[in-house]
Design a protein around this motif. Structure first.
Motif, PDB file in Angstrom:
ATOM      1  N   PRO A   1       0.783  -1.242   0.000  1.00  0.00           N
ATOM      2  CA  PRO A   1       0.000   0.000   0.000  1.00  0.00           C
ATOM      3  C   PRO A   1       0.814   1.290   0.000  1.00  0.00           C
ATOM      4  O   PRO A   1       0.246   2.371  -0.036  1.00  0.00           O
ATOM      5  N   HIS A   2       2.146   1.211   0.068  1.00  0.00           N
ATOM      6  CA  HIS A   2       2.948   2.428   0.047  1.00  0.00           C
ATOM      7  C   HIS A   2       4.014   2.334  -1.028  1.00  0.00           C
ATOM      8  O   HIS A   2       4.325   1.249  -1.513  1.00  0.00           O
ATOM      9  N   GLU A   3       4.588   3.457  -1.406  1.00  0.00           N
ATOM     10  CA  GLU A   3       5.488   3.499  -2.566  1.00  0.00           C
ATOM     11  C   GLU A   3       6.901   3.013  -2.261  1.00  0.00           C
ATOM     12  O   GLU A   3       7.571   2.469  -3.135  1.00  0.00           O
TER      13      GLU A   3
ATOM     14  N   SER B   1       1.548  -1.866  -9.016  1.00  0.00           N
ATOM     15  CA  SER B   1       0.818  -2.698  -8.064  1.00  0.00           C
ATOM     16  C   SER B   1      -0.521  -3.115  -8.652  1.00  0.00           C
ATOM     17  O   SER B   1      -1.104  -2.423  -9.490  1.00  0.00           O
ATOM     18  N   TYR B   2      -0.982  -4.279  -8.211  1.00  0.00           N
ATOM     19  CA  TYR B   2      -2.238  -4.888  -8.660  1.00  0.00           C
ATOM     20  C   TYR B   2      -2.961  -5.398  -7.415  1.00  0.00           C
ATOM     21  O   TYR B   2      -2.367  -5.460  -6.332  1.00  0.00           O
TER      22      TYR B   2
ATOM     23  N   TYR C   1       8.945 -11.659   5.507  1.00  0.00           N
ATOM     24  CA  TYR C   1       8.837 -11.121   6.870  1.00  0.00           C
ATOM     25  C   TYR C   1       7.791 -10.009   6.961  1.00  0.00           C
ATOM     26  O   TYR C   1       7.052  -9.916   7.953  1.00  0.00           O
ATOM     27  N   ILE C   2       7.707  -9.153   5.923  1.00  0.00           N
ATOM     28  CA  ILE C   2       6.723  -8.057   5.967  1.00  0.00           C
ATOM     29  C   ILE C   2       5.388  -8.454   5.320  1.00  0.00           C
ATOM     30  O   ILE C   2       4.507  -7.620   5.151  1.00  0.00           O
ATOM     31  N   GLY C   3       5.260  -9.747   4.953  1.00  0.00           N
ATOM     32  CA  GLY C   3       3.969 -10.246   4.484  1.00  0.00           C
ATOM     33  C   GLY C   3       3.756 -10.222   2.983  1.00  0.00           C
ATOM     34  O   GLY C   3       2.629 -10.385   2.519  1.00  0.00           O
ATOM     35  N   TYR C   4       4.856 -10.033   2.213  1.00  0.00           N
ATOM     36  CA  TYR C   4       4.745  -9.996   0.752  1.00  0.00           C
ATOM     37  C   TYR C   4       5.789 -10.943   0.142  1.00  0.00           C
ATOM     38  O   TYR C   4       6.771 -10.500  -0.456  1.00  0.00           O
TER      39      TYR C   4
END
Length: 303
Positions: free
Chosen positions: A179-181, A217-218, A242-245
């Motif tokens: 959600p962030h750049e 992003s999609y 670790y950050i969920g992606y």
């Protein structure tokens, strides 16, 4: 096997046994010595210990150095995509699916086998099994690597790598919509205590920092660029999980349900460093391979 013994001095007391043995055996790496300890080739006062055992003054250390069977390195006429070459170094675009250097189970078909066929003057700092290899990328990661032809060049490039002066940018496709750049992941990486075949975020791990920015992003995927501040094993793969992606196609760190890319969607696209001999900055960029572009096209058509 050759046997040795040593009595711990006052200066050495309170140091870990693997540290003391690495100082006594400078020709062997710390990881090699830790393997000796794990396999029971080392005793303190006739008892087996762990690598983190802190020695006391007067401890009697006994160890045997196992004989290693060197891999027979065979030059192989494997096509190489050489981006740059001079008398000191090469920059190679490694294809996805190629192992960088021989190891148990991968004695042939590696980048080193191909390099030995292409040129006979590789640095020997990393030993007979890894000639010229300054840094590695995983088997299923494609992209740019620099290879040293002599020890002077190897030492200089290694120093640039450890001092974070070498520029390394990667492209990746991950699960989830970030959600962030931009972002910075700062989390130490070490062996996963539950699975020694994996790396993980471990309190006692080595410092690891990854910078990333979103390219596209999609709803369920994100195309990102990562810049390494450090270079730990599997760093981008572990940090993004670790950050969920987690990375698309990653069999080790990704979800069970992922896209069929035959391994993680990760490409080393930019490599920059100061030439050890000329002191000129060299920077190379290699576009992602066809499978990577096809995966992006497939994702774009989904939405």
């Amino acid at each position: 096997m050759s046997s040795h013994q040593h009595v711990v001095t006052d200066d050495q007391a309170k140091n870990r046994i693997d540290k003391i043995l690495s100082e006594i055996n400078p020709e062997n790496s710390r990881s090699q010595i830790q393997t000796w300890i794990t396999k029971g080739h080392v005793t303190v006062n006739n008892e087996k210990v762990k690598a983190n055992y802190k020695c006391l003054m007067g401890d009697k250390i006994e160890w045997t150095i196992p004989e290693t069977e060197p891999l027979e390195l065979t030059p192989e006429n494997i096509p190489l995509d050489i981006v740059y070459e001079d008398s000191d170094l090469l920059v190679v675009n490694k294809p996805k699916g190629m192992v960088v250097h021989p190891s148990a189970g991968h004695g042939s078909g590696t980048l080193v086998n191909a390099l030995l066929y292409h040129c006979h003057d590789l640095s020997g700092i990393n030993g007979v099994e890894r000639p010229g290899i300054v840094h590695r990328i995983d088997k299923d990661t494609s992209g740019l690597l620099v290879v040293a032809k002599n020890d002077y060049t190897h030492t200089n490039l290694s120093e640039q790598l450890s001092s974070k002066d070498m520029k390394r940018k990667y492209e990746a496709i991950v699960h989830g919509e970030i959600p962030h750049e931009t972002g910075i992941i700062d989390a130490p990486i070490g062996r996963d205590p539950k699975d020694r075949q994996k790396m993980g975020i471990v309190d006692q791990g080595k410092p690891a920092v990854t910078h990333f920015r979103v390219l596209n992003s999609y709803p369920d995927y994100t195309h990102i660029e990562c810049q390494l501040q450090t270079g730990r094993t599997h760093q981008i793969r572990v940090h993004m999980k670790y950050i969920g992606y987690p990375l698309v196609g990653d069999p080790k760190y990704g979800p069970r349900k992922t896209l069929d890319t035959n391994g993680q969607a990760l490409h080393a696209k930019v490599l920059g460093f100061t030439h050890p001999r000329t002191n000129k900055w060299l920077e190379f960029e290699m576009e992602a391979p066809s499978y990577f572009k096809e995966t992006l096209n497939y994702i774009q058509k989904m939405y």
